[in-house]
Scaffold this motif. Structure first.
Motif, PDB file in Angstrom:
ATOM      1  N   ALA A  55      90.508  38.490 -85.962  1.00  0.00           N
ATOM      2  CA  ALA A  55      90.622  36.810 -85.930  1.00  0.00           C
ATOM      3  C   ALA A  55      90.950  36.019 -84.860  1.00  0.00           C
ATOM      4  O   ALA A  55      90.654  34.527 -85.089  1.00  0.00           O
ATOM      5  CB  ALA A  55      92.378  36.854 -86.054  1.00  0.00           C
ATOM      6  N   ALA A  56      89.811  36.996 -83.709  1.00  0.00           N
ATOM      7  CA  ALA A  56      89.913  36.085 -82.861  1.00  0.00           C
ATOM      8  C   ALA A  56      88.468  35.314 -82.978  1.00  0.00           C
ATOM      9  O   ALA A  56      87.152  35.622 -83.729  1.00  0.00           O
ATOM     10  CB  ALA A  56      89.693  37.087 -81.227  1.00  0.00           C
ATOM     11  N   PRO A  57      88.802  34.212 -81.716  1.00  0.00           N
ATOM     12  CA  PRO A  57      87.696  33.079 -82.264  1.00  0.00           C
ATOM     13  C   PRO A  57      86.173  34.052 -81.742  1.00  0.00           C
ATOM     14  O   PRO A  57      86.086  34.910 -80.671  1.00  0.00           O
ATOM     15  CB  PRO A  57      87.739  32.275 -81.125  1.00  0.00           C
ATOM     16  CG  PRO A  57      89.510  32.302 -80.639  1.00  0.00           C
ATOM     17  CD  PRO A  57      89.343  33.710 -80.797  1.00  0.00           C
ATOM     18  N   SER A  58      85.666  33.376 -81.703  1.00  0.00           N
ATOM     19  CA  SER A  58      83.580  34.284 -81.577  1.00  0.00           C
ATOM     20  C   SER A  58      83.346  33.112 -80.596  1.00  0.00           C
ATOM     21  O   SER A  58      84.069  32.581 -80.029  1.00  0.00           O
ATOM     22  CB  SER A  58      83.149  34.038 -83.070  1.00  0.00           C
ATOM     23  OG  SER A  58      82.538  32.149 -83.203  1.00  0.00           O
ATOM     24  N   ALA A  59      82.398  33.860 -80.048  1.00  0.00           N
ATOM     25  CA  ALA A  59      81.649  33.322 -78.945  1.00  0.00           C
ATOM     26  C   ALA A  59      81.227  32.235 -79.039  1.00  0.00           C
ATOM     27  O   ALA A  59      80.821  31.293 -78.015  1.00  0.00           O
ATOM     28  CB  ALA A  59      80.316  33.696 -78.322  1.00  0.00           C
ATOM     29  N   ILE A  60      80.782  31.487 -79.884  1.00  0.00           N
ATOM     30  CA  ILE A  60      80.450  30.470 -80.194  1.00  0.00           C
ATOM     31  C   ILE A  60      81.296  29.109 -80.449  1.00  0.00           C
ATOM     32  O   ILE A  60      81.641  28.261 -79.616  1.00  0.00           O
ATOM     33  CB  ILE A  60      80.341  30.513 -81.617  1.00  0.00           C
ATOM     34  CG1 ILE A  60      78.744  30.941 -81.865  1.00  0.00           C
ATOM     35  CG2 ILE A  60      79.242  28.687 -81.916  1.00  0.00           C
ATOM     36  CD1 ILE A  60      77.856  31.068 -83.111  1.00  0.00           C
ATOM     37  N   GLU A  61      82.435  30.121 -81.340  1.00  0.00           N
ATOM     38  CA  GLU A  61      84.306  28.934 -81.017  1.00  0.00           C
ATOM     39  C   GLU A  61      84.420  28.749 -80.203  1.00  0.00           C
ATOM     40  O   GLU A  61      84.434  27.371 -79.206  1.00  0.00           O
ATOM     41  CB  GLU A  61      85.195  29.533 -82.105  1.00  0.00           C
ATOM     42  CG  GLU A  61      84.302  29.369 -83.136  1.00  0.00           C
ATOM     43  CD  GLU A  61      85.212  30.472 -83.997  1.00  0.00           C
ATOM     44  OE1 GLU A  61      86.339  31.573 -83.841  1.00  0.00           O
ATOM     45  OE2 GLU A  61      85.670  30.326 -85.403  1.00  0.00           O
ATOM     46  N   PHE A  62      84.266  29.769 -78.820  1.00  0.00           N
ATOM     47  CA  PHE A  62      84.526  29.499 -77.296  1.00  0.00           C
ATOM     48  C   PHE A  62      83.741  28.781 -77.349  1.00  0.00           C
ATOM     49  O   PHE A  62      84.419  27.318 -75.663  1.00  0.00           O
ATOM     50  CB  PHE A  62      84.773  31.257 -76.273  1.00  0.00           C
ATOM     51  CG  PHE A  62      85.888  31.688 -76.842  1.00  0.00           C
ATOM     52  CD1 PHE A  62      87.137  31.103 -76.316  1.00  0.00           C
ATOM     53  CD2 PHE A  62      86.169  32.909 -77.102  1.00  0.00           C
ATOM     54  CE1 PHE A  62      87.937  31.969 -76.170  1.00  0.00           C
ATOM     55  CE2 PHE A  62      86.966  33.551 -77.359  1.00  0.00           C
ATOM     56  CZ  PHE A  62      88.334  33.396 -77.048  1.00  0.00           C
ATOM     57  N   GLY A  63      83.138  28.321 -76.683  1.00  0.00           N
ATOM     58  CA  GLY A  63      81.621  27.174 -76.159  1.00  0.00           C
ATOM     59  C   GLY A  63      81.793  26.296 -77.177  1.00  0.00           C
ATOM     60  O   GLY A  63      82.232  25.313 -75.974  1.00  0.00           O
ATOM     61  N   GLU A  64      82.292  26.074 -77.679  1.00  0.00           N
ATOM     62  CA  GLU A  64      82.540  24.915 -78.683  1.00  0.00           C
ATOM     63  C   GLU A  64      83.820  24.205 -78.228  1.00  0.00           C
ATOM     64  O   GLU A  64      84.144  23.130 -77.469  1.00  0.00           O
ATOM     65  CB  GLU A  64      82.649  24.797 -79.888  1.00  0.00           C
ATOM     66  CG  GLU A  64      83.396  23.770 -80.540  1.00  0.00           C
ATOM     67  CD  GLU A  64      83.190  23.582 -81.737  1.00  0.00           C
ATOM     68  OE1 GLU A  64      83.894  22.436 -82.603  1.00  0.00           O
ATOM     69  OE2 GLU A  64      82.568  23.805 -82.232  1.00  0.00           O
ATOM     70  N   LEU A  65      84.796  25.255 -77.841  1.00  0.00           N
ATOM     71  CA  LEU A  65      85.721  24.533 -77.382  1.00  0.00           C
ATOM     72  C   LEU A  65      85.950  24.344 -75.280  1.00  0.00           C
ATOM     73  O   LEU A  65      86.262  23.551 -74.542  1.00  0.00           O
ATOM     74  CB  LEU A  65      87.272  25.908 -77.317  1.00  0.00           C
ATOM     75  CG  LEU A  65      88.509  25.668 -76.442  1.00  0.00           C
ATOM     76  CD1 LEU A  65      88.957  24.753 -77.111  1.00  0.00           C
ATOM     77  CD2 LEU A  65      88.801  27.208 -76.406  1.00  0.00           C
ATOM     78  N   LYS A  66      85.232  25.154 -75.112  1.00  0.00           N
ATOM     79  CA  LYS A  66      84.637  24.699 -73.596  1.00  0.00           C
ATOM     80  C   LYS A  66      83.427  23.423 -72.894  1.00  0.00           C
ATOM     81  O   LYS A  66      84.616  22.676 -72.467  1.00  0.00           O
ATOM     82  CB  LYS A  66      83.599  26.027 -72.696  1.00  0.00           C
ATOM     83  CG  LYS A  66      84.066  25.590 -71.272  1.00  0.00           C
ATOM     84  CD  LYS A  66      82.049  26.990 -70.900  1.00  0.00           C
ATOM     85  CE  LYS A  66      82.154  26.734 -69.703  1.00  0.00           C
ATOM     86  NZ  LYS A  66      80.805  27.767 -68.886  1.00  0.00           N
ATOM     87  N   GLY A  67      83.383  23.026 -74.345  1.00  0.00           N
ATOM     88  CA  GLY A  67      82.697  21.615 -73.900  1.00  0.00           C
ATOM     89  C   GLY A  67      83.186  20.379 -74.335  1.00  0.00           C
ATOM     90  O   GLY A  67      83.086  19.900 -73.510  1.00  0.00           O
ATOM     91  N   ARG A  68      84.443  20.710 -75.420  1.00  0.00           N
ATOM     92  CA  ARG A  68      85.916  20.286 -75.270  1.00  0.00           C
ATOM     93  C   ARG A  68      86.157  19.344 -74.500  1.00  0.00           C
ATOM     94  O   ARG A  68      86.714  18.560 -73.713  1.00  0.00           O
ATOM     95  CB  ARG A  68      86.553  20.421 -76.807  1.00  0.00           C
ATOM     96  CG  ARG A  68      85.885  20.274 -77.761  1.00  0.00           C
ATOM     97  CD  ARG A  68      86.497  20.812 -79.315  1.00  0.00           C
ATOM     98  NE  ARG A  68      85.984  20.557 -80.103  1.00  0.00           N
ATOM     99  CZ  ARG A  68      86.403  20.756 -81.736  1.00  0.00           C
ATOM    100  NH1 ARG A  68      87.925  20.506 -81.877  1.00  0.00           N
ATOM    101  NH2 ARG A  68      86.315  20.028 -82.142  1.00  0.00           N
ATOM    102  N   VAL A  69      86.910  20.803 -73.246  1.00  0.00           N
ATOM    103  CA  VAL A  69      87.436  20.261 -72.504  1.00  0.00           C
ATOM    104  C   VAL A  69      86.771  20.074 -72.000  1.00  0.00           C
ATOM    105  O   VAL A  69      87.275  19.499 -70.959  1.00  0.00           O
ATOM    106  CB  VAL A  69      87.762  22.377 -71.901  1.00  0.00           C
ATOM    107  CG1 VAL A  69      88.514  22.618 -70.465  1.00  0.00           C
ATOM    108  CG2 VAL A  69      88.665  23.146 -73.030  1.00  0.00           C
TER     109      VAL A  69
END
Length: 94
Positions: A55-69
């Motif tokens: 259920a943990a976010p994938s590396a791609i999802e973490f990358g997208e979140l980092k871009g938003r931040v």
């Protein structure tokens, strides 16, 4: 370096009875039962951990979140926007 400790001979125990606990190692039956129960709990915990990892976010999802931040305004940007808004209000009031 060799281990020169003399080895003790353990006498062979009489044959154990089948799972009724009436054999020669009654305490061993209890220990094996406790070990089996502990292993069931370990397997349940492992299954829960696997579920959480899936259920943990994938590396791609973490990358997208980092871009938003990173695209969020910084303190400097916020101060500049506040200054511009204040200047516009002052100009309009005069």
């Amino acid at each position: 370096m060799a281990n020169n400790t003399p080895k003790r001979r353990v006498p062979m125990a009489a044959a154990l009875k089948d799972s009724d606990g009436g054999g020669t190692f009654d305490a061993m039956e209890q220990r094996v039962k406790a070990f089996e129960d502990d292993m069931k709990r370990v397997l349940q915990d492992t299954a829960e951990i696997k579920g959480m990892l899936r259920a943990a976010p994938s590396a791609i999802e973490f990358g997208e979140l980092k871009g938003r931040v990173n695209s969020l305004p910084t303190m400097g940007k916020a101060a500049a926007m506040l200054s511009i808004a204040t200047a516009v209000i002052v100009i309009l009031n005069n």
